[in-house]
Design a protein around this motif. Structure first.
Motif, mmCIF file in Angstrom:
data_model
loop_
_atom_site.group_PDB
_atom_site.id
_atom_site.type_symbol
_atom_site.label_atom_id
_atom_site.label_comp_id
_atom_site.label_asym_id
_atom_site.label_seq_id
_atom_site.Cartn_x
_atom_site.Cartn_y
_atom_site.Cartn_z
ATOM 1 N N PHE A 134 -2.295 3.074 1.154
ATOM 2 C CA PHE A 134 -3.584 2.809 1.800
ATOM 3 C C PHE A 134 -3.996 1.350 1.619
ATOM 4 O O PHE A 134 -4.421 0.678 2.563
ATOM 5 N N VAL A 135 -3.843 0.839 0.397
ATOM 6 C CA VAL A 135 -4.210 -0.550 0.106
ATOM 7 C C VAL A 135 -3.337 -1.510 0.906
ATOM 8 O O VAL A 135 -3.838 -2.459 1.529
ATOM 9 N N ASN A 136 -2.033 -1.261 0.924
ATOM 10 C CA ASN A 136 -1.120 -2.142 1.662
ATOM 11 C C ASN A 136 -1.391 -2.089 3.168
ATOM 12 O O ASN A 136 -1.425 -3.120 3.837
ATOM 13 N N GLY A 137 -1.557 -0.883 3.685
ATOM 14 C CA GLY A 137 -1.821 -0.743 5.122
ATOM 15 C C GLY A 137 -3.118 -1.413 5.521
ATOM 16 O O GLY A 137 -3.203 -2.073 6.561
ATOM 17 N N LEU A 138 -4.150 -1.239 4.677
ATOM 18 C CA LEU A 138 -5.443 -1.841 4.987
ATOM 19 C C LEU A 138 -5.356 -3.365 4.934
ATOM 20 O O LEU A 138 -5.969 -4.064 5.751
ATOM 21 N N ALA A 139 -4.598 -3.901 3.982
ATOM 22 C CA ALA A 139 -4.415 -5.355 3.909
ATOM 23 C C ALA A 139 -3.749 -5.870 5.187
ATOM 24 O O ALA A 139 -4.143 -6.910 5.730
ATOM 25 N N GLY A 308 -24.194 2.763 12.042
ATOM 26 C CA GLY A 308 -23.602 3.565 10.982
ATOM 27 C C GLY A 308 -22.411 2.859 10.359
ATOM 28 O O GLY A 308 -22.100 1.719 10.683
ATOM 29 N N GLY A 309 -21.729 3.545 9.461
ATOM 30 C CA GLY A 309 -20.565 2.944 8.824
ATOM 31 C C GLY A 309 -20.218 3.645 7.541
ATOM 32 O O GLY A 309 -20.547 4.817 7.331
ATOM 33 N N CYS A 310 -19.558 2.919 6.657
ATOM 34 C CA CYS A 310 -19.117 3.475 5.371
ATOM 35 C C CYS A 310 -18.793 2.302 4.447
ATOM 36 O O CYS A 310 -19.138 1.155 4.758
ATOM 37 N N ALA A 311 -18.135 2.580 3.341
ATOM 38 C CA ALA A 311 -17.766 1.514 2.407
ATOM 39 C C ALA A 311 -16.743 0.582 3.044
ATOM 40 O O ALA A 311 -15.898 1.005 3.835
ATOM 41 N N MET A 312 -16.813 -0.695 2.704
ATOM 42 C CA MET A 312 -15.920 -1.710 3.269
ATOM 43 C C MET A 312 -15.071 -2.292 2.144
ATOM 44 O O MET A 312 -15.594 -2.940 1.226
ATOM 45 N N ILE A 313 -13.787 -2.061 2.215
ATOM 46 C CA ILE A 313 -12.918 -2.504 1.124
ATOM 47 C C ILE A 313 -12.848 -4.026 1.035
ATOM 48 O O ILE A 313 -12.859 -4.595 -0.054
ATOM 49 N N GLY A 314 -12.796 -4.703 2.190
ATOM 50 C CA GLY A 314 -12.699 -6.160 2.172
ATOM 51 C C GLY A 314 -13.897 -6.801 1.498
ATOM 52 O O GLY A 314 -13.761 -7.624 0.579
ATOM 53 N N THR A 367 -5.768 -7.968 -1.987
ATOM 54 C CA THR A 367 -5.774 -6.524 -1.749
ATOM 55 C C THR A 367 -4.376 -5.934 -1.780
ATOM 56 O O THR A 367 -4.152 -4.851 -2.337
ATOM 57 N N PHE A 368 -3.427 -6.614 -1.184
ATOM 58 C CA PHE A 368 -2.078 -6.069 -1.049
ATOM 59 C C PHE A 368 -1.471 -5.808 -2.430
ATOM 60 O O PHE A 368 -1.535 -6.658 -3.326
ATOM 61 N N ALA A 369 -0.898 -4.631 -2.600
ATOM 62 C CA ALA A 369 -0.262 -4.272 -3.879
ATOM 63 C C ALA A 369 1.150 -4.846 -3.910
ATOM 64 O O ALA A 369 2.124 -4.173 -3.576
ATOM 65 N N LEU A 387 4.583 6.130 0.138
ATOM 66 C CA LEU A 387 3.956 4.798 0.101
ATOM 67 C C LEU A 387 4.160 4.065 1.425
ATOM 68 O O LEU A 387 3.204 3.533 2.015
ATOM 69 N N ILE A 388 5.413 4.054 1.897
ATOM 70 C CA ILE A 388 5.722 3.343 3.148
ATOM 71 C C ILE A 388 5.070 4.039 4.339
ATOM 72 O O ILE A 388 4.508 3.383 5.234
ATOM 73 N N ALA A 389 5.117 5.391 4.355
ATOM 74 C CA ALA A 389 4.558 6.141 5.482
ATOM 75 C C ALA A 389 3.056 5.912 5.613
ATOM 76 O O ALA A 389 2.543 5.690 6.713
ATOM 77 N N VAL A 390 2.345 5.955 4.486
ATOM 78 C CA VAL A 390 0.891 5.750 4.531
ATOM 79 C C VAL A 390 0.561 4.338 5.002
ATOM 80 O O VAL A 390 -0.373 4.138 5.796
ATOM 81 N N SER A 391 1.326 3.360 4.559
ATOM 82 C CA SER A 391 1.097 1.977 5.002
ATOM 83 C C SER A 391 1.266 1.860 6.510
ATOM 84 O O SER A 391 0.421 1.270 7.204
ATOM 85 N N LEU A 392 2.346 2.436 7.034
ATOM 86 C CA LEU A 392 2.630 2.330 8.470
ATOM 87 C C LEU A 392 1.614 3.107 9.297
ATOM 88 O O LEU A 392 1.164 2.632 10.347
ATOM 89 N N ILE A 393 1.237 4.318 8.836
ATOM 90 C CA ILE A 393 0.278 5.130 9.599
ATOM 91 C C ILE A 393 -1.097 4.471 9.599
ATOM 92 O O ILE A 393 -1.828 4.547 10.588
ATOM 93 N N THR A 394 -1.469 3.813 8.482
ATOM 94 C CA THR A 394 -2.751 3.091 8.444
ATOM 95 C C THR A 394 -2.790 2.017 9.522
ATOM 96 O O THR A 394 -3.809 1.834 10.199
#
Length: 536
Positions: A134-139, A308-314, A367-369, A387-394
């Motif tokens: 999630f962290v890698n994909g979001l980065a 509206g919205g939610c928490a922002m990681i950046g 952010t990137f791990a 790990l790889i799948a979650v990054s790519l799907i993000t």
């Protein structure tokens, strides 16, 4: 006490300076996400303010920043389009915003129910490989979104910068990153992101760089050439959402799926960010309280015209890196954003986009791990795949889909690995009785392997099955034991079951009272409960 007060004063200073930095970074993102959702930029800014102030005061994680987010904006755009189409067909004009605000009321209720029933604790079920993915994909997503700032034009006519304009953009971005990298090595008393933004802005303004894109020019480009500016008043109560036509059953059925999707995305992103901030600060937030705060903030957005919205990681990482640890940092960021709208829109509009891009690039790097590359060949292959799948799907879809997919993949891998651990030690006693000592968990995934351990045809007339080293986990396991007993009895053989838990024995006897003669009681019987609805 003197030392305590000094530390509090230092933290207050860090919170204020970090909050101001976050407020500057919130402006272009809130505007950009408003354009993504096809709504006016002021709606995005109001949404960022209301989300920020409510979650800062009442949320479950001090130092975490909430606002308008891209993950929710990409869902909102379809909802707004349906609202506009309904309004035009009904002769009411475009009603996309009203559809959005009513949906946000539903989103808020769903999220508050999640907090009330303490569903936030289920974030603990998210495995570490999913978190890293999630962290890698979001980065990567943040990085790719910033590349759009290297284009000029609007809509489909956007083209990459070339020549001098490109080199100036790269130079300003590089200078911002250099300041943020070098300043902490000289002193940690100044927030590097805020100083970098001020220095680069001063260079652009004093150097008369007329062709450099600023927040104001970004707004012009985002609204198809029509300058709306950032100046506005306080959020207004939306009386228009209480029109009877909007609350028809047909419209509510249109909004409901979007409400559940937005609520799920908001909670997943917020709770994942909460976990990440927990790790960065080595403290622990309250996930259920965060659910309640997110829900309350979205209800307020629906009533007062925010997106509206939610928490922002950046922005949360910018805040944490800048020294913001307390609730004051989030409050300052939200109030400063409102002050920008009310009083300082002219100054904020002069901030060069390059400075904000540089800040976000440093966020990406932080952010990137990067350790995931080092450990990729040292962890189980199943975890590496997750790990790889979650990054790519993000990157491909969005955060909610990626996290859900990652948890499902991890759960399936866990079930498969545990299904292979069922073992049976066999021995024959002096009186001819054959004993099967079962090892490992017995559940829906291991039933086939469990059945394969028995040789009903060739077994002696008396068989004992001992579950001392096994755990009967669910209803499927009970059915497997029940069917095995029936097969032995059909073959004319006597079978006895030892060391089942009280719960197992009660359920099996309830299903077939005659099994009471088969199951043996012992003083060392284990104690645990059976999940009866695990497979539903």
């Amino acid at each position: 006490m003197t030392e305590f007060i000094r530390k509090r004063a230092a933290n207050a200073k860090n919170d204020i300076l970090s909050g101001l930095t976050v407020a500057l970074a919130l402006v272009p993102e809130a505007v950009a996400f408003a354009f993504v959702a096809d709504i006016p930029p002021m709606v995005g800014l109001y949404g960022a303010f209301m989300m920020g102030i409510i979650t800062a005061i009442f949320g479950g994680r001090p130092g975490m920043i909430s606002g308008a987010t891209g993950a929710m904006a990409v869902v909102m755009v379809a909802l707004v389009a349906k609202g506009n189409a309904f309004g035009v067909d009904a002769g009411m004009g475009k009603q996309g915003l009203e559809f959005l605000f009513i949906t946000l009321l539903m989103v808020g209720v769903i999220q508050m129910l999640a907090g009330t029933f303490k569903l936030g604790k289920f974030v603990r079920l998210i495995p570490h490989p999913v978190m890293m993915g999630f962290v890698n994909g979001l980065a990567i997503v943040i990085f790719m979104s910033q590349l759009e700032m290297f284009k000029s034009g609007s809509g489909d006519t956007k083209v990459w910068l070339e020549g001098v304009a490109l080199w100036i953009m790269l130079g300003l971005v590089g200078l911002t990153m250099l300041i943020m990298w070098g300043l902490p090595k000289l002193t940690k008393k100044l927030p590097e992101a805020l100083i970098a933004i001020i220095v680069v802005s001063a260079i652009v303004i004093l150097g008369n760089f007329d062709d450099v894109a600023t927040v104001k020019s970004f707004i012009v480009e985002g609204s198809d050439g029509k300058s709306t500016g950032l100046k506005g008043g306080l959020p207004q109560f939306q009386t228009g959402i209480f029109s009877a036509e909007l609350w028809s059953l047909k419209n509510l059925l249109i909004m409901a799926p979007y409400a559940f999707i937005l609520a799920a995305i908001g909670l997943i992103e917020s709770l994942m960010t909460l976990n990440l901030v927990d790790e960065l600060t080595e403290t622990r937030g309250n996930s259920n309280r965060e659910c309640l705060a997110q829900g309350g903030a979205n209800i307020l957005n629906g009533l007062f015209g925010g997106m509206g919205g939610c928490a922002m990681i950046g922005q949360s990482i910018i805040n944490i890196k800048g020294g913001g640890r307390g609730r004051l940092s989030g409050v300052v960021a939200a109030v400063a954003l409102l002050c920008f709208i009310l009083f300082a829109s002219g100054l904020i509009e002069q901030v060069p986009i390059a400075a904000l891009v540089g800040v976000m690039f440093m966020v990406v790097i932080g952010t990137f791990a990067w350790s995931s590359f080092r450990i990729l060949n040292k962890i189980p292959i199943s975890d590496a795949i997750v790990l790889i799948a979650v990054s790519l799907i993000t990157v491909w879809k969005d955060l909610a889909v990626a996290v859900i997919a990652g948890v499902i993949i991890s759960a399936l891998v866990f079930s498969w690995e545990n299904a292979k651990r069922i073992r049976a030690r066999k021995k024959v006693l002096e009186n001819g009785t054959k004993v099967y000592e079962i090892f490992g968990p017995l559940f829906f995934g291991s039933i086939q392997a469990f059945n394969s351990k028995f040789d009903i045809k060739n077994d002696p007339d008396v068989v004992v099955i001992d579950f001392m080293e096994s755990r009967v986990s669910d209803h499927s396991a009970l059915e497997a034991i029940f069917n095995l007993i029936q097969k032995y009895e059909t073959a004319g053989k006597q079978v006895r079951i030892k060391h089942l838990s009280e719960d197992c024995k009660a359920l099996m006897v309830k299903a077939s009272p005659k099994l009471a003669n088969v199951i043996e009681d012992a003083i060392d019987d284990p104690r645990y409960y059976v999940m009866m609805d695990l497979q539903k």
